[in-house]
Write a protein that holds these residues in place. Structure first.
Motif, PDB file in Angstrom:
ATOM      1  N   SER A  81       0.826  -1.206   0.000  1.00 35.17           N
ATOM      2  CA  SER A  81       0.000   0.000   0.000  1.00 35.17           C
ATOM      3  C   SER A  81       0.861   1.257   0.000  1.00 35.17           C
ATOM      4  N   ARG A  82       1.913   1.261   0.798  1.00 36.26           N
ATOM      5  CA  ARG A  82       2.805   2.419   0.841  1.00 36.26           C
ATOM      6  C   ARG A  82       3.507   2.625  -0.494  1.00 36.26           C
ATOM      7  N   GLN A 115       1.038   4.116  -2.963  1.00 33.77           N
ATOM      8  CA  GLN A 115       0.780   5.524  -2.661  1.00 33.77           C
ATOM      9  C   GLN A 115       1.954   6.397  -3.082  1.00 33.77           C
TER      10      GLN A 115
END
Length: 205
Positions: free
Chosen positions: A193-194, A197
């Motif tokens: 997820s990081r 992003q």
């Protein structure tokens, strides 16, 4: 990291499937997977906790609790045994609610106080897991020993403590294994997820 309603539903469904697959008796599915129910309630408390004054409780806990009871009912009746006359079903059976609730609250507490992917969080996770798991074990084992007619008389504290000792580590190891798998999945999902992003924002990973 805040989760969308879709993500929370997906997590719930995944946990429900794992519990169903492992809680169903091996005679019905012909497998020997260990029951993941205890780990499911701890992980659900961590991933699906509520907010505000509800001590982390929300719709997921009662639904998982209902699922557990329905599975037990189907499994026992599938063996040709009346549910209410089964060895494991007595007034003590309903102590599974506070037993599983202790695991949920342990995971919920960790979710509220954790510090992200840091060593501090690992220490908190171990403490939260062991404390909540032990509470669950004492409630479920103790209620069965002292309240179930399936346990022969006479009963004694010494015999109960011996029984606790016999099963403590095997049950703990099984639940810890499933929680560890969940922890690895959580770390991987967080890292992915990081990275996504950062990629969207045009930042270095």
């Amino acid at each position: 990291m805040a989760k969308t309603a879709t993500q929370r539903l997906g997590i719930f469904l995944a946990l429900a499937v794992v519990m169903a697959a492992t809680r169903i008796h091996i005679s019905l599915l012909h497998h020997a997977l260990w029951d993941a129910s205890w780990a499911i309630f701890f992980l659900a408390g961590f991933w699906l906790r509520g907010a505000g004054r509800r001590a982390g409780l929300n719709w997921a806990f009662p639904l998982l609790m209902i699922e557990a009871v329905v599975i037990d009912y189907l499994v026992i009746n599938g063996q040709g045994i009346d549910f209410w006359s089964h060895y494991c079903v007595s007034v003590a059976y309903w102590f599974l609610v506070p037993s599983y609730l202790s695991l949920w609250l342990g995971g919920s507490w960790l979710a509220k106080h954790q510090a992200g992917l840091q060593l501090q969080t690992l220490g908190m996770a171990i403490v939260a897991f062991v404390v909540s798991w032990t509470a669950c074990y004492l409630l479920s084992n103790g209620s069965f020993y002292w309240l179930s007619a399936s346990v022969p008389l006479p009963r004694s504290s010494a015999a109960w403590f011996a029984n606790l000792g016999d099963w403590y580590l095997p049950f703990l190891q099984t639940t810890a294994l499933y929680v560890a798998i969940g922890a690895v999945a959580h770390v991987l999902a967080t890292q992915v997820s990081r990275a996504l992003q950062a990629e969207r924002a045009g930042l270095p990973r």
